[in-house]
Design a protein around this motif. Structure first.
Motif, PDB file in Angstrom:
ATOM      1  N   SER A  61      42.577  28.135 -17.810  1.00  0.00           N
ATOM      2  CA  SER A  61      43.933  27.807 -17.358  1.00  0.00           C
ATOM      3  C   SER A  61      44.853  27.541 -18.538  1.00  0.00           C
ATOM      4  O   SER A  61      46.001  28.011 -18.572  1.00  0.00           O
ATOM      5  CB  SER A  61      43.886  26.585 -16.435  1.00  0.00           C
ATOM      6  OG  SER A  61      45.177  26.164 -16.079  1.00  0.00           O
ATOM      7  N   GLN A  62      44.358  26.800 -19.527  1.00  0.00           N
ATOM      8  CA  GLN A  62      45.153  26.498 -20.711  1.00  0.00           C
ATOM      9  C   GLN A  62      45.465  27.768 -21.508  1.00  0.00           C
ATOM     10  O   GLN A  62      46.583  27.938 -22.013  1.00  0.00           O
ATOM     11  CB  GLN A  62      44.412  25.499 -21.605  1.00  0.00           C
ATOM     12  CG  GLN A  62      44.207  24.129 -20.993  1.00  0.00           C
ATOM     13  CD  GLN A  62      45.520  23.394 -20.824  1.00  0.00           C
ATOM     14  OE1 GLN A  62      46.110  23.414 -19.754  1.00  0.00           O
ATOM     15  NE2 GLN A  62      45.972  22.741 -21.875  1.00  0.00           N
ATOM     16  N   LEU A  63      44.500  28.647 -21.606  1.00  0.00           N
ATOM     17  CA  LEU A  63      44.730  29.901 -22.322  1.00  0.00           C
ATOM     18  C   LEU A  63      45.792  30.752 -21.621  1.00  0.00           C
ATOM     19  O   LEU A  63      46.636  31.361 -22.279  1.00  0.00           O
ATOM     20  CB  LEU A  63      43.423  30.684 -22.437  1.00  0.00           C
ATOM     21  CG  LEU A  63      42.479  30.283 -23.562  1.00  0.00           C
ATOM     22  CD1 LEU A  63      41.121  30.961 -23.393  1.00  0.00           C
ATOM     23  CD2 LEU A  63      43.073  30.603 -24.921  1.00  0.00           C
ATOM     24  N   ASP A  64      45.750  30.782 -20.302  1.00  0.00           N
ATOM     25  CA  ASP A  64      46.760  31.534 -19.559  1.00  0.00           C
ATOM     26  C   ASP A  64      48.162  31.003 -19.865  1.00  0.00           C
ATOM     27  O   ASP A  64      49.106  31.779 -20.064  1.00  0.00           O
ATOM     28  CB  ASP A  64      46.494  31.453 -18.056  1.00  0.00           C
ATOM     29  CG  ASP A  64      45.310  32.305 -17.621  1.00  0.00           C
ATOM     30  OD1 ASP A  64      44.974  33.259 -18.347  1.00  0.00           O
ATOM     31  OD2 ASP A  64      44.732  32.012 -16.554  1.00  0.00           O
ATOM     32  N   GLU A  65      48.299  29.690 -19.901  1.00  0.00           N
ATOM     33  CA  GLU A  65      49.600  29.075 -20.176  1.00  0.00           C
ATOM     34  C   GLU A  65      50.068  29.405 -21.591  1.00  0.00           C
ATOM     35  O   GLU A  65      51.239  29.738 -21.817  1.00  0.00           O
ATOM     36  CB  GLU A  65      49.520  27.561 -19.993  1.00  0.00           C
ATOM     37  CG  GLU A  65      49.338  27.112 -18.554  1.00  0.00           C
ATOM     38  CD  GLU A  65      49.329  25.602 -18.431  1.00  0.00           C
ATOM     39  OE1 GLU A  65      49.777  24.919 -19.382  1.00  0.00           O
ATOM     40  OE2 GLU A  65      48.862  25.100 -17.391  1.00  0.00           O
ATOM     41  N   VAL A  66      49.157  29.316 -22.548  1.00  0.00           N
ATOM     42  CA  VAL A  66      49.520  29.576 -23.940  1.00  0.00           C
ATOM     43  C   VAL A  66      49.867  31.050 -24.150  1.00  0.00           C
ATOM     44  O   VAL A  66      50.852  31.379 -24.820  1.00  0.00           O
ATOM     45  CB  VAL A  66      48.370  29.145 -24.880  1.00  0.00           C
ATOM     46  CG1 VAL A  66      48.613  29.642 -26.289  1.00  0.00           C
ATOM     47  CG2 VAL A  66      48.231  27.626 -24.886  1.00  0.00           C
ATOM     48  N   LEU A  67      49.080  31.937 -23.584  1.00  0.00           N
ATOM     49  CA  LEU A  67      49.340  33.364 -23.765  1.00  0.00           C
ATOM     50  C   LEU A  67      50.677  33.781 -23.162  1.00  0.00           C
ATOM     51  O   LEU A  67      51.301  34.740 -23.630  1.00  0.00           O
ATOM     52  CB  LEU A  67      48.208  34.188 -23.154  1.00  0.00           C
ATOM     53  CG  LEU A  67      46.872  34.117 -23.902  1.00  0.00           C
ATOM     54  CD1 LEU A  67      45.764  34.771 -23.093  1.00  0.00           C
ATOM     55  CD2 LEU A  67      46.996  34.785 -25.271  1.00  0.00           C
ATOM     56  N   ALA A  68      51.122  33.058 -22.147  1.00  0.00           N
ATOM     57  CA  ALA A  68      52.413  33.344 -21.528  1.00  0.00           C
ATOM     58  C   ALA A  68      53.551  32.575 -22.182  1.00  0.00           C
ATOM     59  O   ALA A  68      54.704  32.686 -21.755  1.00  0.00           O
ATOM     60  CB  ALA A  68      52.365  33.005 -20.037  1.00  0.00           C
ATOM     61  N   GLY A  69      53.252  31.815 -23.233  1.00  0.00           N
ATOM     62  CA  GLY A  69      54.241  30.955 -23.867  1.00  0.00           C
ATOM     63  C   GLY A  69      55.417  31.708 -24.460  1.00  0.00           C
ATOM     64  O   GLY A  69      55.245  32.748 -25.103  1.00  0.00           O
ATOM     65  N   SER A  70      56.601  31.161 -24.260  1.00  0.00           N
ATOM     66  CA  SER A  70      57.823  31.803 -24.747  1.00  0.00           C
ATOM     67  C   SER A  70      57.929  31.780 -26.269  1.00  0.00           C
ATOM     68  O   SER A  70      58.719  32.527 -26.847  1.00  0.00           O
ATOM     69  CB  SER A  70      59.045  31.106 -24.141  1.00  0.00           C
ATOM     70  OG  SER A  70      59.057  29.733 -24.505  1.00  0.00           O
ATOM     71  N   TRP A  71      57.152  30.918 -26.930  1.00  0.00           N
ATOM     72  CA  TRP A  71      57.206  30.822 -28.394  1.00  0.00           C
ATOM     73  C   TRP A  71      56.502  31.995 -29.078  1.00  0.00           C
ATOM     74  O   TRP A  71      56.727  32.253 -30.247  1.00  0.00           O
ATOM     75  CB  TRP A  71      56.553  29.511 -28.858  1.00  0.00           C
ATOM     76  CG  TRP A  71      55.107  29.395 -28.464  1.00  0.00           C
ATOM     77  CD1 TRP A  71      54.023  29.858 -29.151  1.00  0.00           C
ATOM     78  CD2 TRP A  71      54.594  28.804 -27.273  1.00  0.00           C
ATOM     79  NE1 TRP A  71      52.855  29.600 -28.473  1.00  0.00           N
ATOM     80  CE2 TRP A  71      53.183  28.940 -27.319  1.00  0.00           C
ATOM     81  CE3 TRP A  71      55.176  28.164 -26.181  1.00  0.00           C
ATOM     82  CZ2 TRP A  71      52.357  28.462 -26.305  1.00  0.00           C
ATOM     83  CZ3 TRP A  71      54.350  27.683 -25.173  1.00  0.00           C
ATOM     84  CH2 TRP A  71      52.963  27.832 -25.231  1.00  0.00           C
ATOM     85  N   ARG A  72      55.677  32.719 -28.351  1.00  0.00           N
ATOM     86  CA  ARG A  72      54.981  33.855 -28.955  1.00  0.00           C
ATOM     87  C   ARG A  72      55.961  35.005 -29.173  1.00  0.00           C
ATOM     88  O   ARG A  72      56.785  35.298 -28.303  1.00  0.00           O
ATOM     89  CB  ARG A  72      53.817  34.316 -28.083  1.00  0.00           C
ATOM     90  CG  ARG A  72      52.715  33.293 -27.905  1.00  0.00           C
ATOM     91  CD  ARG A  72      51.535  33.918 -27.178  1.00  0.00           C
ATOM     92  NE  ARG A  72      50.940  34.989 -27.969  1.00  0.00           N
ATOM     93  CZ  ARG A  72      50.294  36.027 -27.435  1.00  0.00           C
ATOM     94  NH1 ARG A  72      50.203  36.153 -26.124  1.00  0.00           N
ATOM     95  NH2 ARG A  72      49.771  36.951 -28.230  1.00  0.00           N
ATOM     96  N   SER A  73      55.855  35.665 -30.301  1.00  0.00           N
ATOM     97  CA  SER A  73      56.774  36.762 -30.582  1.00  0.00           C
ATOM     98  C   SER A  73      56.475  37.946 -29.661  1.00  0.00           C
ATOM     99  O   SER A  73      55.306  38.200 -29.329  1.00  0.00           O
ATOM    100  CB  SER A  73      56.660  37.200 -32.040  1.00  0.00           C
ATOM    101  OG  SER A  73      55.477  37.947 -32.245  1.00  0.00           O
ATOM    102  N   PRO A  74      57.499  38.674 -29.229  1.00  0.00           N
ATOM    103  CA  PRO A  74      57.274  39.844 -28.373  1.00  0.00           C
ATOM    104  C   PRO A  74      56.330  40.869 -29.007  1.00  0.00           C
ATOM    105  O   PRO A  74      55.509  41.474 -28.317  1.00  0.00           O
ATOM    106  CB  PRO A  74      58.679  40.413 -28.186  1.00  0.00           C
ATOM    107  CG  PRO A  74      59.596  39.243 -28.366  1.00  0.00           C
ATOM    108  CD  PRO A  74      58.942  38.392 -29.416  1.00  0.00           C
ATOM    109  N   ALA A  75      56.438  41.048 -30.313  1.00  0.00           N
ATOM    110  CA  ALA A  75      55.567  42.015 -30.989  1.00  0.00           C
ATOM    111  C   ALA A  75      54.103  41.598 -30.900  1.00  0.00           C
ATOM    112  O   ALA A  75      53.213  42.434 -30.703  1.00  0.00           O
ATOM    113  CB  ALA A  75      55.987  42.166 -32.447  1.00  0.00           C
ATOM    114  N   ASN A  76      53.862  40.302 -31.044  1.00  0.00           N
ATOM    115  CA  ASN A  76      52.487  39.822 -30.952  1.00  0.00           C
ATOM    116  C   ASN A  76      51.951  39.908 -29.528  1.00  0.00           C
ATOM    117  O   ASN A  76      50.803  40.302 -29.296  1.00  0.00           O
ATOM    118  CB  ASN A  76      52.401  38.387 -31.461  1.00  0.00           C
ATOM    119  CG  ASN A  76      52.484  38.303 -32.968  1.00  0.00           C
ATOM    120  OD1 ASN A  76      52.415  39.316 -33.661  1.00  0.00           O
ATOM    121  ND2 ASN A  76      52.659  37.109 -33.495  1.00  0.00           N
TER     122      ASN A  76
END
Length: 275
Positions: A61-76
């Protein structure tokens, strides 16, 4: 091999090594068969995070939240479909209450995931090579410093530590639950520092800790001399580096195997390789 590492009590679990992309499994007869990163009750410190559901469900569940995080760059984020970060980190056994050291994370592709995941209940440590005074090429880690400084809400507890590649130390002995490295081992082999690096991984891990390694896999039967400098490594050579340092091969995975990989040149061409 690792004569300089701390002596382990015979009753303590052995530090384990999980190699991504190798289709093999080898557990010692005396070892309790647990997933990479998992701990028996006796291993757990008194103050570990106790999630409201199972540890694996909570981590997912935590990984799902982090992977969807807005702080991640679109390229990444666009590379998730190739790098399979959720499955990869679950395979290694990452939990949000662990102390995890990532070795030479570069610009921070995995740091964008790991540091926020560990920010509240664990510790993320990025280990980067200390600048040298000679002409040896160095990674540019300024992007990582900028990433952490610009977003304290998600990276406020992340740390960056420097190490000497020729005499590496990543922290106090037994201070980390997990050491992870992605597409770096071939660089250490080329520089002749791989044995020292793997010995240092063993030294910084607690008994029963996990080393997770992902890299470009050479074609079956290829020798080290034949592929050295290509960015690919023979499976048996990487496993030997870990075993010689004191690790036990715990598990392996084909999560990121790429059937279209030509095994010709991995350096600078991630889409043609296992990633």
């Amino acid at each position: 091999m690792n004569p300089t590492s701390p002596t382990r009590h015979p009753s303590w679990p052995r530090s384990r090594f999980a190699w991504l992309l190798i289709a093999a499994l080898a557990l010692p007869a005396c070892a309790q068969q647990v997933a990479p990163g998992a701990s028996t009750e006796a291993d757990q410190p008194a103050d570990v995070l106790v999630p409201p559901t199972s540890a694996s469900d909570f981590t997912a569940s935590q990984l799902d939240e982090v992977l969807a995080g807005s702080w991640r760059s679109p390229a990444n984020r666009a590379r998730d479909v190739y790098r399979h970060p959720k499955a990869t980190l679950q395979f290694f056994g990452v939990r949000p209450d662990q102390t995890v050291i990532e070795i030479t994370p570069g610009g921070g592709w995995y740091a964008e995931i790991l540091a926020p995941l560990l920010n509240d209940n664990g510790h993320y440590i990025a280990a980067v090579a200390a600048p040298r005074g000679d002409t040896e090429a160095q990674r540019d880690d300024s992007a990582l410093h900028r990433l952490f400084a610009a977003d304290p809400a998600h990276y406020g507890n992340a740390k960056i530590v420097e190490f000497d590649p020729r005499a590496p130390v990543f922290g106090p002995p037994g201070s980390a639950d997990m050491v992870l490295t992605f597409r770096n081992a071939h660089n250490w082999v080329g520089a002749g520092t791989a044995p020292a690096m793997f010995q240092a991984f063993f030294a910084v891990l607690r008994p029963g800790g996990v080393l997770g390694v992902a890299d470009h896999r050479a074609a079956p039967g290829a020798t080290l001399e034949a592929v050295k400098g290509s960015g690919y490594l023979p499976t048996d050579y990487v496993v030997k580096l870990a075993v010689d340092a004191g690790f036990v091969l715990d598990a392996s995975s084909e999560i990121n195997a790429n059937p279209l990989d030509t095994h010709e040149l991995a350096i600078g061409s991630p889409d043609a390789s296992i990633f």
